[in-house]
Structures are given as C-alpha cells and as structure tokens.
Scaffold this motif. Structure first.
Motif, short mmCIF file in Angstrom:
data_model
loop_
_atom_site.label_atom_id
_atom_site.label_comp_id
_atom_site.label_asym_id
_atom_site.label_seq_id
_atom_site.Cartn_x
_atom_site.Cartn_y
_atom_site.Cartn_z
N LYS A 136 2.82 0.16 -6.88
CA LYS A 136 3.76 -0.88 -6.49
C LYS A 136 4.53 -1.34 -7.72
O LYS A 136 3.95 -1.51 -8.79
CB LYS A 136 3.02 -2.08 -5.87
CG LYS A 136 2.37 -1.79 -4.54
CD LYS A 136 1.63 -3.02 -4.02
CE LYS A 136 1.10 -2.79 -2.61
NZ LYS A 136 0.18 -1.66 -2.53
N THR A 166 6.87 0.52 -2.80
CA THR A 166 5.55 1.14 -2.80
C THR A 166 5.65 2.66 -2.82
O THR A 166 6.61 3.23 -2.30
CB THR A 166 4.73 0.70 -1.57
OG1 THR A 166 5.38 1.19 -0.39
CG2 THR A 166 4.63 -0.81 -1.50
N TYR A 224 -0.42 -9.07 -0.34
CA TYR A 224 0.74 -8.26 0.01
C TYR A 224 0.69 -7.81 1.47
O TYR A 224 -0.36 -7.40 1.97
CB TYR A 224 0.82 -7.00 -0.86
CG TYR A 224 0.87 -7.26 -2.34
CD1 TYR A 224 1.71 -8.23 -2.88
CD2 TYR A 224 0.09 -6.51 -3.23
CE1 TYR A 224 1.77 -8.46 -4.24
CE2 TYR A 224 0.15 -6.72 -4.59
CZ TYR A 224 0.99 -7.70 -5.09
OH TYR A 224 1.04 -7.92 -6.45
N GLU A 226 2.22 -4.87 3.82
CA GLU A 226 2.85 -3.56 3.70
C GLU A 226 2.68 -2.81 5.02
O GLU A 226 1.62 -2.87 5.66
CB GLU A 226 2.21 -2.75 2.57
CG GLU A 226 2.83 -1.38 2.37
CD GLU A 226 2.18 -0.60 1.23
OE1 GLU A 226 2.52 0.59 1.06
OE2 GLU A 226 1.32 -1.17 0.53
#
Length: 252
Positions: A136, A166, A224, A226
């Motif tokens: 990341k 990412t 995070y 994602e």
C-alpha cells in the motif's frame, strides 16, 4: 519498496536543504523505538501476525513547521498460518510527514506512506514455497491535539484520513474444499491492484528526561477498507494494523 524509499529520501533531503537555507534556526531530531505491529486480515489469514519492529526517525523543525521521515522494519520473521499452510512474514513501513503547528495545542499534517507485508507460505508437510505480498502507498492528512501534563510531559491525540493505492499478490490456499465451485477469498490467485482508504488514530506520550532527551510511547491503529474484484465478484480485503512502540527522542 527500495525505489520508493530512495524517492522519499531524496524529497526529505531536498526539504532539509531548503529549510536550512531559508531559516538559520533549524532544529534537528533523531529517534529510535522498539515495539510491535499487529496485522488483522480476517479475510485471508487465520492468525494475527505480530511483527517485532525497530523504528528509526529523523526530522527537522523550523519556526512552526516540521518534517519527519520514519522507517520501520520487522526484526526477523514472524510465523503465520492459513488453512493447511504455514509461513514466515516480514513487514516494512515508511512515513514522510510535513506538519504545521497552528498553536501549542494543535498541529495539522500531510504525508506520504508506503508499507509492505511479505509472506512465504508452504504446506505443513511440504517445503515448496508460495510467495505473497500486500503493498500500500499513498497520502494521508490529519491533525494532532496536545495536552500538557506539566512535569509528566505531553499527551498527544491524533486523527488522520488515509487514501492509498494497493498492489496485492495472492496464491490460492491448498485445502480440502467441500464446495469446489464456490470461490472464497482464499481462492484468489494472481496480482490485484486497487484502492484502499480509512482512518488512522492514535495516542502518544512524550516524557522529558532533560532538555534534549525524551522518552516516547506511541499506540496507533490504522483501519483500512479495501475491495478486490475477481472474476466478476467483489471481495472485502479490509485490514487493521495496530502499532505500539517505546523509544527515545534526542533534539540536536
């Protein structure tokens, strides 16, 4: 990671040179800390790996501005497990932060971060290694509020927003699957690029030993969100990182 580290290092050195030219009253700091980083990645990992880390930081201060460059590296490898696989994992974190002190109590900051987790998986009864990584990098911004504790030092509360790119490499788990036609997250394989965002929040306690030396304790969480798309399906790849470090800061 090495190329990005070099780029950030060059940016930091240029910033240092410019600050030194524009302001003769530039202060410098150096810091070394030890601690751990925990990675929660429930969609992929059965265990929560804990990385013992060393953190080295250099910085400069001029008037109300400051610049810090921090690099963290895991000490040795950490054992990890997933289904029938075991493995060794390592991690690095790089943070470049530009800040401005609005007042004695409030600071705002903007920065760039780059992190990478590398894992070598293998079956419990096999020596064939399958490599994975979770990378990341991107920008963050936020604010810090300082609370003076007189002789007990300063307590700082921070909150930041993180926006990242990412780059993940997955290898499908080797397992006995009762539903072979159903793709789970651990069936993903190949390289996947995407986006992640989230929040970083933490608390820091700075205690003076003398005018130049300080003991520094930091507890921080990066959370995070994602999402990964694979063969027409969307998978949650949310991760949470918990940092705890204790070290010393010296002002030159």
């Amino acid at each position: 990671m090495k190329e990005r580290l070099l780029l950030v290092g060059v940016i930091w050195l240029i910033s240092t040179a410019l600050c030194a030219q524009e302001n003769q009253k530039v202060g410098y700091m150096g810091s070394v800390a030890f601690g751990y980083t925990n990675l929660d990645f429930d969609a992929k990992l059965d265990s929560t790996p804990s990385f013992q880390s060393i953190v080295v930081t250099g910085g400069l201060m001029f008037e109300s501005y400051y610049v810090n460059l921090s690099y963290a590296d895991s000490v040795g490898n950490t054992s990890i497990s997933e289904e029938e696989d075991v493995g060794d994992a390592g991690r690095t974190d790089l943070d470049l932060t530009f800040g401005y002190r609005v007042s004695d109590a409030l600071s705002v900051f903007l920065g760039y971060k780059d992190s990478e987790t590398d894992i070598d998986f293998k079956l419990r009864d096999d020596d064939v290694v399958r490599k994975e990584y979770y990378r990341k990098d991107g920008w963050f911004a936020g604010a810090t509020y300082n609370i003076g504790l007189k002789s007990a030092g300063t307590l700082s509360l921070s909150l930041g927003y993180v926006d990242l790119k990412t780059d993940d490499l997955f290898k499908a788990d080797v397992e006995d699957d009762d539903e072979p036609d159903v793709n789970d997250f651990d069936d993903l394989t190949g390289r996947h690029k995407g986006d992640a965002d989230g929040w970083s929040y933490g608390i820091n306690w700075l205690v003076p030993v003398n005018n130049n030396l300080f003991i520094n304790t930091t507890y921080k969480i990066n959370d995070y969100d994602e999402e990964i798309k694979f063969e027409g399906k969307k998978y949650s790849a949310d991760q949470k990182l918990t940092f705890f470090n204790v070290g010393v800061i010296y002002l030159f």
